[in-house]
Motif scaffolding. Structure first.
Motif, PDB file in Angstrom:
ATOM      1  N   THR A  63       0.979  -1.103  -0.107  1.00  0.00           N
ATOM      2  CA  THR A  63       0.137  -0.014   0.010  1.00  0.00           C
ATOM      3  C   THR A  63       0.817   1.369   0.015  1.00  0.00           C
ATOM      4  O   THR A  63       2.168   1.254   0.573  1.00  0.00           O
ATOM      5  N   ASP A  64       0.262   2.227  -0.493  1.00  0.00           N
ATOM      6  CA  ASP A  64       1.004   3.350  -0.523  1.00  0.00           C
ATOM      7  C   ASP A  64       0.005   4.571   0.411  1.00  0.00           C
ATOM      8  O   ASP A  64       0.401   5.655   0.178  1.00  0.00           O
ATOM      9  N   ASN A  65      -1.105   4.180   0.898  1.00  0.00           N
ATOM     10  CA  ASN A  65      -1.759   4.943   1.676  1.00  0.00           C
ATOM     11  C   ASN A  65      -1.246   5.431   3.139  1.00  0.00           C
ATOM     12  O   ASN A  65      -0.698   4.722   3.922  1.00  0.00           O
ATOM     13  N   GLU A  66      -1.425   6.567   3.237  1.00  0.00           N
ATOM     14  CA  GLU A  66      -0.848   7.253   4.428  1.00  0.00           C
ATOM     15  C   GLU A  66      -1.922   8.187   5.089  1.00  0.00           C
ATOM     16  O   GLU A  66      -2.416   9.077   4.556  1.00  0.00           O
ATOM     17  N   LEU A  67      -2.402   7.678   6.310  1.00  0.00           N
ATOM     18  CA  LEU A  67      -3.537   8.289   6.884  1.00  0.00           C
ATOM     19  C   LEU A  67      -3.100   9.707   7.134  1.00  0.00           C
ATOM     20  O   LEU A  67      -3.991  10.631   7.027  1.00  0.00           O
ATOM     21  N   ASN A  68      -1.827  10.276   7.381  1.00  0.00           N
ATOM     22  CA  ASN A  68      -1.681  11.639   7.617  1.00  0.00           C
ATOM     23  C   ASN A  68      -1.545  12.398   6.466  1.00  0.00           C
ATOM     24  O   ASN A  68      -1.641  13.555   6.468  1.00  0.00           O
ATOM     25  N   SER A  69      -1.531  11.828   5.400  1.00  0.00           N
ATOM     26  CA  SER A  69      -1.568  12.652   4.022  1.00  0.00           C
ATOM     27  C   SER A  69      -3.016  12.430   3.198  1.00  0.00           C
ATOM     28  O   SER A  69      -3.089  12.499   2.144  1.00  0.00           O
ATOM     29  N   GLY A  70      -4.219  12.102   3.972  1.00  0.00           N
ATOM     30  CA  GLY A  70      -5.429  11.971   3.352  1.00  0.00           C
ATOM     31  C   GLY A  70      -5.910  10.528   2.893  1.00  0.00           C
ATOM     32  O   GLY A  70      -6.719  10.545   2.163  1.00  0.00           O
ATOM     33  N   GLY A  71      -4.765   9.667   2.937  1.00  0.00           N
ATOM     34  CA  GLY A  71      -5.208   8.281   2.754  1.00  0.00           C
ATOM     35  C   GLY A  71      -6.262   7.830   3.412  1.00  0.00           C
ATOM     36  O   GLY A  71      -6.727   7.807   4.447  1.00  0.00           O
ATOM     37  N   GLU A  72      -6.805   6.331   2.820  1.00  0.00           N
ATOM     38  CA  GLU A  72      -7.718   5.735   3.587  1.00  0.00           C
ATOM     39  C   GLU A  72      -7.164   4.516   4.129  1.00  0.00           C
ATOM     40  O   GLU A  72      -6.322   3.924   3.750  1.00  0.00           O
ATOM     41  N   TRP A  73      -8.142   3.779   5.121  1.00  0.00           N
ATOM     42  CA  TRP A  73      -7.815   2.557   5.631  1.00  0.00           C
ATOM     43  C   TRP A  73      -7.814   1.635   4.559  1.00  0.00           C
ATOM     44  O   TRP A  73      -8.742   1.530   3.490  1.00  0.00           O
ATOM     45  N   GLU A  74      -6.911   0.566   4.639  1.00  0.00           N
ATOM     46  CA  GLU A  74      -6.958  -0.689   3.755  1.00  0.00           C
ATOM     47  C   GLU A  74      -7.902  -1.641   4.163  1.00  0.00           C
ATOM     48  O   GLU A  74      -7.919  -1.906   5.353  1.00  0.00           O
ATOM     49  N   GLU A  75      -8.816  -2.426   3.395  1.00  0.00           N
ATOM     50  CA  GLU A  75      -9.682  -3.430   4.020  1.00  0.00           C
ATOM     51  C   GLU A  75      -8.879  -4.716   3.479  1.00  0.00           C
ATOM     52  O   GLU A  75      -8.782  -4.916   2.366  1.00  0.00           O
ATOM     53  N   VAL A  76      -9.003  -5.501   4.172  1.00  0.00           N
ATOM     54  CA  VAL A  76      -8.253  -7.047   3.945  1.00  0.00           C
ATOM     55  C   VAL A  76      -9.181  -7.949   3.971  1.00  0.00           C
ATOM     56  O   VAL A  76      -9.899  -7.829   5.254  1.00  0.00           O
ATOM     57  N   GLU A  77      -9.518  -8.666   2.967  1.00  0.00           N
ATOM     58  CA  GLU A  77     -10.516  -9.725   3.163  1.00  0.00           C
ATOM     59  C   GLU A  77      -9.583 -11.121   3.700  1.00  0.00           C
ATOM     60  O   GLU A  77      -8.507 -11.492   2.899  1.00  0.00           O
ATOM     61  N   PHE A  78     -10.047 -11.903   4.373  1.00  0.00           N
ATOM     62  CA  PHE A  78      -9.275 -13.172   4.708  1.00  0.00           C
ATOM     63  C   PHE A  78      -9.880 -14.321   3.726  1.00  0.00           C
ATOM     64  O   PHE A  78     -11.028 -14.124   3.241  1.00  0.00           O
ATOM     65  N   GLN A  79      -9.065 -15.211   3.358  1.00  0.00           N
ATOM     66  CA  GLN A  79      -9.369 -16.309   2.697  1.00  0.00           C
ATOM     67  C   GLN A  79     -10.594 -17.352   3.300  1.00  0.00           C
ATOM     68  O   GLN A  79     -11.217 -17.976   2.410  1.00  0.00           O
ATOM     69  N   VAL A  80     -10.474 -17.299   4.640  1.00  0.00           N
ATOM     70  CA  VAL A  80     -11.544 -18.238   5.058  1.00  0.00           C
ATOM     71  C   VAL A  80     -12.382 -17.366   6.318  1.00  0.00           C
ATOM     72  O   VAL A  80     -11.654 -16.599   6.778  1.00  0.00           O
ATOM     73  N   ALA A  81     -13.610 -17.877   6.490  1.00  0.00           N
ATOM     74  CA  ALA A  81     -14.167 -17.105   7.741  1.00  0.00           C
ATOM     75  C   ALA A  81     -13.626 -17.554   8.992  1.00  0.00           C
ATOM     76  O   ALA A  81     -13.481 -18.840   9.005  1.00  0.00           O
ATOM     77  N   PHE A  82     -13.764 -16.762   9.927  1.00  0.00           N
ATOM     78  CA  PHE A  82     -13.163 -17.299  11.226  1.00  0.00           C
ATOM     79  C   PHE A  82     -14.352 -17.521  12.234  1.00  0.00           C
ATOM     80  O   PHE A  82     -15.434 -16.424  12.342  1.00  0.00           O
ATOM     81  N   ASP A  83     -14.601 -18.417  13.258  1.00  0.00           N
ATOM     82  CA  ASP A  83     -15.581 -18.562  14.413  1.00  0.00           C
ATOM     83  C   ASP A  83     -15.697 -17.209  15.104  1.00  0.00           C
ATOM     84  O   ASP A  83     -16.598 -16.802  15.622  1.00  0.00           O
ATOM     85  N   GLU A  84     -14.720 -16.757  15.525  1.00  0.00           N
ATOM     86  CA  GLU A  84     -14.260 -15.373  16.342  1.00  0.00           C
ATOM     87  C   GLU A  84     -13.290 -14.491  15.711  1.00  0.00           C
ATOM     88  O   GLU A  84     -12.746 -14.774  14.828  1.00  0.00           O
TER      89      GLU A  84
END
Length: 105
Positions: A63-84
């Protein structure tokens, strides 16, 4: 362990060794005190431990997102679902720039 914040940066990574350095924010007062650190090494992929009781998934995100420079949070999808909700460990693994960079999860 000094009172000032610091991060561990990876300078070089080889098949049998890693070279690390300690970095303090540039606005602090100079050299940091000696620190103890721990590290863990995982290959990218899925790992099942303790006879199936523990699953560890290792991946990367560029990523090149920098929150201090107006960037957005990155969303990461997991390959499998977790129970918790899983424990997430994140670390910047670059020494491309001299400035201090920290992960936020």
């Amino acid at each position: 362990s000094g009172p000032h914040p610091a991060i561990i940066k990876i300078l070089r990574l080889g098949q049998r060794r890693v070279k690390l350095t300690l970095q303090e924010p540039s606005n602090w007062d100079g050299p940091h005190k000696m620190e103890d650190t721990s590290f863990i090494v995982w290959e990218k992929g899925s790992h099942i431990l303790q006879e199936g009781a523990l699953r560890v998934d290792v991946d990367t995100l560029e990523t090149d997102n920098e929150l201090n420079s107006g960037g957005e949070w990155e969303e990461v999808e997991f390959q499998v679902a977790f129970d918790e909700p899983p424990a997430v460990i994140a670390q910047v693994q670059s020494n491309a720039e001299g400035t201090l960079v920290q992960c936020r999860v």
